[in-house]
Design a protein around this motif. Structure first.
Motif, PDB file in Angstrom:
ATOM      1  N   ASN A 111       0.833  -1.198   0.000  1.00  0.00           N
ATOM      2  CA  ASN A 111       0.000   0.000   0.000  1.00  0.00           C
ATOM      3  C   ASN A 111       0.875   1.258   0.000  1.00  0.00           C
ATOM      4  OD1 ASN A 111      -1.345   2.295   1.607  1.00  0.00           O
ATOM      5  ND2 ASN A 111      -3.100   0.995   1.185  1.00  0.00           N
ATOM      6  N   ASP A 128      -5.787   3.851   3.819  1.00  0.00           N
ATOM      7  CA  ASP A 128      -4.549   3.828   4.614  1.00  0.00           C
ATOM      8  C   ASP A 128      -4.689   2.950   5.860  1.00  0.00           C
ATOM      9  OD1 ASP A 128      -6.377   5.448   5.893  1.00  0.00           O
ATOM     10  OD2 ASP A 128      -4.885   6.868   6.619  1.00  0.00           O
ATOM     11  N   PRO A 129      -4.712   1.636   5.691  1.00  0.00           N
ATOM     12  CA  PRO A 129      -4.700   0.774   6.877  1.00  0.00           C
ATOM     13  C   PRO A 129      -3.524   1.122   7.784  1.00  0.00           C
ATOM     14  CG  PRO A 129      -4.977  -0.509   4.859  1.00  0.00           C
ATOM     15  CD  PRO A 129      -4.640   0.881   4.435  1.00  0.00           C
ATOM     16  N   SER A 130      -3.672   0.861   9.075  1.00  0.00           N
ATOM     17  CA  SER A 130      -2.578   1.151  10.008  1.00  0.00           C
ATOM     18  C   SER A 130      -1.299   0.432   9.605  1.00  0.00           C
ATOM     19  CB  SER A 130      -2.982   0.756  11.429  1.00  0.00           C
ATOM     20  OG  SER A 130      -4.009   1.596  11.902  1.00  0.00           O
ATOM     21  N   PHE A 132      -0.194   0.110   6.603  1.00  0.00           N
ATOM     22  CA  PHE A 132       0.003   0.464   5.192  1.00  0.00           C
ATOM     23  C   PHE A 132       1.433   0.276   4.717  1.00  0.00           C
ATOM     24  CE2 PHE A 132       1.473   4.302   7.152  1.00  0.00           C
ATOM     25  CZ  PHE A 132       2.270   4.972   6.220  1.00  0.00           C
ATOM     26  N   ASN A 140      -5.336  -5.775   0.427  1.00  0.00           N
ATOM     27  CA  ASN A 140      -6.309  -4.715   0.723  1.00  0.00           C
ATOM     28  C   ASN A 140      -7.593  -4.926  -0.052  1.00  0.00           C
ATOM     29  OD1 ASN A 140      -4.039  -1.822   1.019  1.00  0.00           O
ATOM     30  ND2 ASN A 140      -4.294  -3.622   2.298  1.00  0.00           N
ATOM     31  N   GLY A 147      -9.016   1.995   6.996  1.00  0.00           N
ATOM     32  CA  GLY A 147      -7.909   2.769   7.524  1.00  0.00           C
ATOM     33  C   GLY A 147      -8.362   4.013   8.245  1.00  0.00           C
ATOM     34  N   ARG A 319      -1.229   4.575  15.022  1.00  0.00           N
ATOM     35  CA  ARG A 319      -0.889   3.444  14.160  1.00  0.00           C
ATOM     36  C   ARG A 319      -0.059   2.399  14.911  1.00  0.00           C
ATOM     37  NH1 ARG A 319      -2.047   4.629   8.843  1.00  0.00           N
ATOM     38  NH2 ARG A 319      -2.170   6.836   8.288  1.00  0.00           N
ATOM     39  N   HIS A 366     -11.367   3.274  14.766  1.00  0.00           N
ATOM     40  CA  HIS A 366     -11.650   4.296  13.771  1.00  0.00           C
ATOM     41  C   HIS A 366     -13.013   4.863  14.195  1.00  0.00           C
ATOM     42  CE1 HIS A 366      -8.346   2.507  11.685  1.00  0.00           C
ATOM     43  NE2 HIS A 366      -9.009   1.409  11.354  1.00  0.00           N
TER      44      HIS A 366
END
Length: 452
Positions: A111, A128-130, A132, A140, A147, A319, A366
């Motif tokens: 990512n 934006d996953p933690s 990433f 993904n 994210g 994160r 989140h």
């Protein structure tokens, strides 16, 4: 099963059955204890190689477990006895078109690499996953990852315009493309995004890109009670749409502070990190409104910063929460979500479950879209504690469903959560799911044991 025939169909080195190498691909980050021993690992570099591997697997009725970077948290990439592990890690091509604002990428890219390539051309890929920096773009898509910024910008499926996917019989299908509007036929790209490798193997993605994100203004607030923190969350989301709204509980705050030493309030029950990227002066105005909402909810400390480095430091702390808590012990990690008005009930309910089961459960979230990540710490060598941790795991999912929520907001069902899926979606939806699976994978070779 003799794999020599498969070796002859693929380039040298594409098929590996060395036990030591296979061991490194046996589990994803869920560390599923039921992981099996794969027949072989296949590492293709293009779509034709994937099609060849799937045709061979279909001929011999060999199960295939697709795999990205192995950062999944629901056991979706767990090796199965006698199966092929099909890793897309060597599929790493990317092209960017600044006119259509699209990127055509192979699934093995991380990512972060897609983000950097887009930024180099003056564009932005938002999801934006933690994780990433270490998760793959193919993974993904397979799990429909979200994210920190998805509260405003959406999740992976919102950026997938097209794809190339190989079906169980080796048929290659191209869906969608670099078109922002396309209503031709069924929306099959939406079917494959989030399907966790059960319907086909994604070998290429066409991703929508955006102009660069505007500068952000950040608000940080701490609270002595969980109800005060959730009141602030609802006040913010009821008034505006932040570009980020994240939550950490006391366990996560202290775990992060143990490692980063950045002066976080160890006595706080909750920490909120909120951001606005509204254009021009509006970001500051929105941040001020979020600051006021936190103060009115009873924040013990709250401040706003327009310094990008300071703001990013707090985002980095958020994160880092999962690996920080993980240092306290192995985790059972969930990602249950609820409608925003029920968020407070979910967070306090999780705390009650942790107390009743006598296990440590940290909650990060989140918060802006109601997606929480309860982190259940347990010692796998302690049978009693492990049993209590698994009881808490199931009770948290039951609670989320009872509150009108979901057992997974972005990590996928995988193998670890499938027992709870029927209780959420009901028998009719499960029947439709099985019919779709049977139509596309009649022999059931693609990622068996995931979802169904």
């Amino acid at each position: 099963m003799n794999i020599d025939d498969l070796r002859t169909r693929l380039p040298a080195g594409a098929v590996v059955n060395d036990p030591d190498i296979l061991a490194g691909y046996r589990q994803d980050r869920a560390l599923d204890p039921a992981a099996g021993t794969a027949l072989a690992l296949v590492r293709p570099t293009d779509t034709a190689h994937v099609a060849t591997a799937l045709r061979w697997a279909g001929e011999h009725r060999v199960p295939v477990v697709p795999r990205g970077a192995g950062t999944g948290l629901s056991g979706g990439a767990t090796a199965q006895n006698g199966a092929l592990l099909l890793s897309t890690e060597r599929m790493r091509a990317i092209t960017i078109d600044t006119v259509t604002r699209t990127a055509v990428v192979q699934p093995g890219l991380l990512n972060a690499e897609v983000k950097r390539a887009a930024a180099d051309r003056g564009l932005w890929y938002p999801p934006d996953p933690s994780s990433f920096e270490i998760c793959s773009i193919g993974g993904n898509a397979a799990t429909n990852a979200g994210g920190l910024c998805c509260v405003k910008y959406g999740v992976t499926t919102d950026y997938v315009l097209g794809m190339e996917v190989v079906l169980a019989d080796g048929t290659v299908v191209r869906l969608g493309g670099p078109r922002l509007k396309d209503s031709a036929g069924l929306s099959l790209t939406k079917l494959f995004v989030g399907s966790e490798g059960t319907l086909g193997v994604i070998t290429e993605l066409t991703l929508r890109l955006l102009p660069p994100q505007p500068p952000q203004s950040t608000v940080v607030a701490t609270f002595r009670t969980l109800p005060a923190a959730t009141a602030a969350i609802l006040a913010i989301t009821g008034a505006l749409r932040p570009s980020m709204l994240e939550f950490m509980d006391a366990v996560a705050i202290n775990a992060v502070e143990d490692e980063l030493r950045m002066g976080l309030d160890r006595d706080a029950a909750g920490l909120l990190i909120a951001r606005s990227d509204a254009p021009g002066d509006h970001a500051g105005r929105e941040a001020d409104r979020m600051l006021t909402a936190c103060e009115n909810a009873g924040a013990t400390e709250a401040f706003r910063t327009d310094d990008p480095d300071e703001g990013e430091a707090f985002c980095a702390a958020r994160r880092f929460a999962i690996p920080a808590v993980e240092r306290k012990g192995p985790l059972l990690l969930e990602d249950v979500g609820v409608p925003l008005p029920r968020l407070g009930e979910l967070i306090t309910g999780i705390a009650e479950i942790a107390e009743r089961r006598k296990v440590v459960v940290s909650v990060i979230a989140h918060a802006g879209d109601g997606n929480t990540h309860p982190l259940i710490v347990h010692d796998p060598d302690d049978a009693d504690e492990t049993a209590r941790a698994h009881e808490a795991f199931g009770e948290i999912m039951d609670l989320a469903v009872a509150l009108g929520g979901t057992i997974t907001g972005e990590h996928g069902v995988g193998r670890l959560k499938k027992a709870w899926l029927p209780g959420q979606v009901g028998p009719e939806v499960m029947d439709v799911t099985r019919r779709i699976k049977a139509a596309l994978d009649p022999h059931g070779i693609l990622n068996p044991g995931v979802v169904l």
